[in-house]
Design a protein around this motif. Structure first.
Motif, PDB file in Angstrom:
ATOM      1  N   ARG A 141       0.847  -1.186   0.000  1.00  0.00           N
ATOM      2  CA  ARG A 141       0.000   0.000   0.000  1.00  0.00           C
ATOM      3  C   ARG A 141       0.884   1.238   0.000  1.00  0.00           C
ATOM      4  N   PRO A 142       0.337   2.392  -0.391  1.00  0.00           N
ATOM      5  CA  PRO A 142       1.141   3.609  -0.325  1.00  0.00           C
ATOM      6  C   PRO A 142       1.765   3.840   1.033  1.00  0.00           C
ATOM      7  N   ALA A 143       1.085   3.442   2.116  1.00  0.00           N
ATOM      8  CA  ALA A 143       1.624   3.654   3.455  1.00  0.00           C
ATOM      9  C   ALA A 143       2.927   2.897   3.655  1.00  0.00           C
TER      10      ALA A 143
ATOM     11  N   ARG B 122       5.963   4.904   2.990  1.00  0.00           N
ATOM     12  CA  ARG B 122       6.236   6.008   3.897  1.00  0.00           C
ATOM     13  C   ARG B 122       7.338   5.654   4.888  1.00  0.00           C
TER      14      ARG B 122
ATOM     15  N   ARG C  17      12.245   8.983   0.650  1.00  0.00           N
ATOM     16  CA  ARG C  17      11.604   9.063  -0.662  1.00  0.00           C
ATOM     17  C   ARG C  17      12.508   8.500  -1.750  1.00  0.00           C
TER      18      ARG C  17
ATOM     19  N   ASN D 250       2.312   7.677  -9.577  1.00  0.00           N
ATOM     20  CA  ASN D 250       1.822   8.651  -8.601  1.00  0.00           C
ATOM     21  C   ASN D 250       0.500   8.200  -8.000  1.00  0.00           C
ATOM     22  N   ARG D 251      -0.365   7.675  -8.848  1.00  0.00           N
ATOM     23  CA  ARG D 251      -1.675   7.206  -8.376  1.00  0.00           C
ATOM     24  C   ARG D 251      -1.512   6.046  -7.407  1.00  0.00           C
ATOM     25  N   ARG D 252      -0.638   5.108  -7.737  1.00  0.00           N
ATOM     26  CA  ARG D 252      -0.455   3.923  -6.898  1.00  0.00           C
ATOM     27  C   ARG D 252       0.199   4.245  -5.557  1.00  0.00           C
ATOM     28  N   THR D 253       1.023   5.272  -5.508  1.00  0.00           N
ATOM     29  CA  THR D 253       1.794   5.567  -4.298  1.00  0.00           C
ATOM     30  C   THR D 253       1.299   6.788  -3.554  1.00  0.00           C
ATOM     31  N   GLY D 254       0.251   7.417  -4.041  1.00  0.00           N
ATOM     32  CA  GLY D 254      -0.263   8.585  -3.361  1.00  0.00           C
ATOM     33  C   GLY D 254       0.741   9.718  -3.272  1.00  0.00           C
ATOM     34  N   GLY D 255       1.635   9.818  -4.262  1.00  0.00           N
ATOM     35  CA  GLY D 255       2.618  10.888  -4.286  1.00  0.00           C
ATOM     36  C   GLY D 255       3.792  10.670  -3.362  1.00  0.00           C
ATOM     37  N   ARG D 256       3.962   9.468  -2.814  1.00  0.00           N
ATOM     38  CA  ARG D 256       5.058   9.211  -1.875  1.00  0.00           C
ATOM     39  C   ARG D 256       6.353   8.806  -2.566  1.00  0.00           C
TER      40      ARG D 256
END
Length: 257
Positions: A106-108, A111, A115, A137-143
């Motif tokens: 998941r994107p979390a 985190r 980066r 970007n969509r898959r990682t929520g900008g992370r």
């Protein structure tokens, strides 16, 4: 009574051969041509070609003609097919070993690490690489610090690339403009991924010796201008890129862990 060879799951028979396992491991990192695999595994070309044919016959590996040199083909490992085959092999040994496919991070999960920087490149930076940038970007929520660029950027994004991302994934890139990769030579990336056979041949080195990989994906714009045919080609391209990105996520998670 000992089991016959026919009772052994096909994946086990294929992957248990040392050379075939080495080929699978190399193709898990990137798409490659035969001569590159020959160099990587240090075996004669006729032997490498023979085992690649067995892997293709087994459905684990596919080949696609290079858009840069039509005499060459790029080999690609079907990771989803491998995952299914591994699950089936475990279940064949004992029902307790049956497992659902491992979830993608998941994107979390991203985190937890510093980066990671990813650059996608193609020739025109008007379809494949900006689609990959948007989908990661969509898959990682900008992370993830993700960018895209081209060797000969077009004046604007391809309209069907914009439309497919909006209609199929709910992503809006209408304000995005193609750019030359020379504008990014001062930036540091952990991964540089080429999606175009031509761009791969001329892609420059970037700071910090990033990990290089190649995804041999045909230009969807080459399918034709007819709306129905052209749009379907962009749909297929976006779906393939999104699948490859799901496989990239665990790699990004491990990059700086």
């Amino acid at each position: 009574m000992a089991s016959s060879n026919q009772d052994t799951p096909a994946f086990v028979r294929l992957a248990s051969h040392p050379l075939r396992w080495r080929l699978l491991a190399e193709l898990a990192e990137s798409d490659y041509r035969v001569r590159e695999l020959v160099r990587l595994v240090g075996e004669p070309q006729n032997l490498v070609s023979y085992h690649l044919r067995l892997l293709r016959d087994g459905g684990l590996v596919t080949a696609r003609r290079s858009s840069f040199d039509g005499r060459d083909s790029y080999y690609h490992l079907d990771l989803d097919r491998c995952a299914d085959a591994l699950t089936d092999a475990g279940a064949a040994l004992h029902p307790a070993l049956h497992r659902e496919s491992a979830p993608h991070p998941r994107p979390a999960d991203l985190r937890r690490s510093p980066r990671v920087g990813v650059l996608f490149v193609c020739t025109g930076n008007s379809a494949r690489s900006p689609m990959a940038e948007a989908l990661l970007n969509r898959r990682t929520g900008g992370r993830v610090e993700v960018a895209s660029a081209g060797s000969r950027p077009k004046s604007r994004l391809h309209a069907k690339a914009v439309r497919v991302l909006h209609d199929e994934f709910g992503v809006d890139i209408t304000d995005r403009r193609p750019r030359h990769w020379e504008t990014l030579t001062g930036r540091r990336f952990d991964h540089v991924i080429s999606l175009c056979d031509r761009a791969r041949e001329v892609c420059p080195d970037f700071r910090g010796h990033p990990r290089r990989a190649h995804w041999s994906i045909p230009d969807p714009a080459a399918a034709g201008d007819a709306d129905r045919i052209g749009y379907a080609a962009f749909q297929r391209t976006a779906a393939e890129i999104d699948t490859r990105i799901t496989h990239l996520l665990p790699v990004l998670t491990a990059t700086r862990s």
